[in-house]
Design a protein around this motif. Structure first.
Motif, PDB file in Angstrom:
ATOM      1  N   GLY A 146       0.796  -1.222   0.000  1.00  0.00           N
ATOM      2  CA  GLY A 146       0.000   0.000   0.000  1.00  0.00           C
ATOM      3  C   GLY A 146       0.822   1.261   0.000  1.00  0.00           C
ATOM      4  O   GLY A 146       2.043   1.256  -0.231  1.00  0.00           O
ATOM      5  N   LEU A 147       0.125   2.361   0.283  1.00  0.00           N
ATOM      6  CA  LEU A 147       0.751   3.685   0.267  1.00  0.00           C
ATOM      7  C   LEU A 147      -0.022   4.614   1.192  1.00  0.00           C
ATOM      8  O   LEU A 147      -1.124   4.310   1.639  1.00  0.00           O
ATOM      9  CB  LEU A 147       0.816   4.236  -1.158  1.00  0.00           C
ATOM     10  N   GLY A 148       0.594   5.760   1.457  1.00  0.00           N
ATOM     11  CA  GLY A 148      -0.051   6.737   2.330  1.00  0.00           C
ATOM     12  C   GLY A 148       0.915   7.854   2.651  1.00  0.00           C
ATOM     13  O   GLY A 148       1.868   8.094   1.906  1.00  0.00           O
ATOM     14  N   THR A 149       0.646   8.527   3.771  1.00  0.00           N
ATOM     15  CA  THR A 149       1.573   9.547   4.228  1.00  0.00           C
ATOM     16  C   THR A 149       1.634   9.500   5.755  1.00  0.00           C
ATOM     17  O   THR A 149       0.994   8.637   6.367  1.00  0.00           O
ATOM     18  CB  THR A 149       1.196  10.951   3.712  1.00  0.00           C
ATOM     19  N   PHE A 150       2.445  10.387   6.320  1.00  0.00           N
ATOM     20  CA  PHE A 150       2.743  10.371   7.753  1.00  0.00           C
ATOM     21  C   PHE A 150       2.207  11.637   8.429  1.00  0.00           C
ATOM     22  O   PHE A 150       1.767  12.569   7.767  1.00  0.00           O
ATOM     23  CB  PHE A 150       4.259  10.268   7.952  1.00  0.00           C
ATOM     24  N   ARG A 151       2.299  11.623   9.763  1.00  0.00           N
ATOM     25  CA  ARG A 151       1.869  12.773  10.555  1.00  0.00           C
ATOM     26  C   ARG A 151       2.457  14.072   9.970  1.00  0.00           C
ATOM     27  O   ARG A 151       3.627  14.115   9.612  1.00  0.00           O
ATOM     28  CB  ARG A 151       2.359  12.602  12.007  1.00  0.00           C
ATOM     29  N   TYR A 152       1.640  15.078   9.875  1.00  0.00           N
ATOM     30  CA  TYR A 152       1.996  16.385   9.306  1.00  0.00           C
ATOM     31  C   TYR A 152       2.426  16.280   7.832  1.00  0.00           C
ATOM     32  O   TYR A 152       3.121  17.143   7.310  1.00  0.00           O
ATOM     33  CB  TYR A 152       3.084  17.086  10.141  1.00  0.00           C
ATOM     34  N   ILE A 153       2.013  15.190   7.177  1.00  0.00           N
ATOM     35  CA  ILE A 153       2.288  14.986   5.743  1.00  0.00           C
ATOM     36  C   ILE A 153       3.795  15.060   5.464  1.00  0.00           C
ATOM     37  O   ILE A 153       4.250  15.628   4.459  1.00  0.00           O
ATOM     38  CB  ILE A 153       1.476  15.970   4.853  1.00  0.00           C
TER      39      ILE A 153
END
Lengths: 241, 241
Positions: free
Chosen positions: A36-43
């Motif tokens: 999968g994919l995504g992003t983290f805290r505060y992008i």
């Protein structure tokens, strides 16, 4: 969850509205999928998960391998994962993202109104990736964050893996309509959100049709509760297309 | 599925496009929840599920109790169900759908961007329900079907139960944004899709916040595969609001 079911945490419109101060702990995320994919805290940076290993690809060009056991504080404000089990595969060269789009459409003709998971392994040339550097202040929206993103053009052919999802048009704002792809090099030293690609010869394309989606909305998240979540097709495509 | 998780089969835009020749067998639907609503093959009548019992409310005014063991051929082209476990309750009189909307908003303040499940028991007066009579030809869209629906005004106070869901604005086209309510009388002899209501004194309102949604898209369904699924806020609100 069964294979080829999509688990999605939060919605893209929430990222557009800057909802990124908290999120789903990555241990929980990894319990729902290995791809999968995504992003983290505060992008801060781009997330990619392949074969169950999660990486953070940052705007300074560094790539961190994140171990679940050390990650109580590491959260995803937005992510999509699945237990990927390819149901169709082909070897082909690819000259562009739009050629890849057409190739996958032909490979899974009955998935036009479904999601698609994909994985592409091989050598790529003329590849462009971007890595977002994070919010400059809490609540800054993704479109603004995208304005100070860093793009990298790989000058030399690079071996690696693309992981991503196609989402149907009617899910724009919930997911990113169209193909949303992240890349990581085979040496795990570079990567990011894929903007443009051209393969160096044939690459292996594996894909699966997804018709079951588990959407988990943020709870106990004041930013999400008060977000307008209007979506905005043009702005989403500008930053995520 | 856990309590207060929403299971939804197909999307409202598909009904708008007339995708209703097949659907999910109701035995499968009932395995995902004991509380919900939907429609039947060819959009023949309104579905309501309360305490695990499923009813078909038809445009001739009849109400059929559908037994799962006899229902291999009975399918839902669209439905929403949950294992309902109320987390907030209040007794109140209600003068209109908009007053009910405000009351629920106050009762679950952190659910503004979530789904809400609800159940309302009591006596109602000045209630208007509609029952769709079905497609006049396969593929006829819900807006057209709605034009030849039958509305009933209950002249006398009627005891019964309202079952429904609130869906967030950003899910318009996937679900029906706002409150989507079906009613059945206590004697199980009349009911339908709720257009207007006024309670006769206090009624019991039970509700629960829903933040997990399992969306199952139709498979092996040529109508769904080729549907445009553009949605159309005004047309959805006209027929489902």
């Amino acid at each position: 969850m069964a294979t080829n079911e999509l688990f999605q945490y939060s919605i893209v419109s929430a990222l557009m509205d800057g909802v990124a101060s908290t999120g789903l702990p990555i241990n929980t995320l990894l319990s729902h999928g290995d791809h999968g994919l995504g992003t983290f805290r505060y992008i801060v940076g781009e997330m990619i998960i392949l074969d169950g290993q999660l990486y953070q690809m940052k705007s300074d060009g560094s790539v961190l391998s994140i171990e679940p056991s050390n990650s109580q504080d590491i959260v995803a404000p937005f992510a999509m994962v699945t237990h990927f089990q390819p149901t169709a595969a082909v070897k082909s060269s690819i000259s562009s993202k739009s050629e890849l789009f057409d190739l996958l459409t032909d490979l899974l003709p009955s998935a036009r109104n479904h999601y698609i998971a994909m994985r592409i392994d091989g050598v790529f040339k003329a590849m462009t990736v971007r890595t977002v550097g994070g919010q400059q202040s809490p609540g800054e929206g993704l479109a603004e964050v995208g304005k100070h993103q860093v793009s990298h053009n790989f000058k030399e052919p690079t071996s690696g893996t693309i992981i991503g999802f196609r989402s149907p048009e009617y899910m724009q704002g919930i997911s990113v309509a169209g193909d949303h792809l992240h890349f990581i090099s085979a040496d795990r030293k570079k990567g990011g959100h894929l903007l443009a690609l051209e393969s160096d010869g044939e690459v292996e394309i594996q894909t699966a049709d997804i018709s079951t989606v588990r959407l988990e909305l943020p709870c106990h998240d004041a930013e999400f509760d008060k977000a307008k979540l209007k979506g905005d097709r043009e702005r989403i495509m500008a930053v995520e297309g």
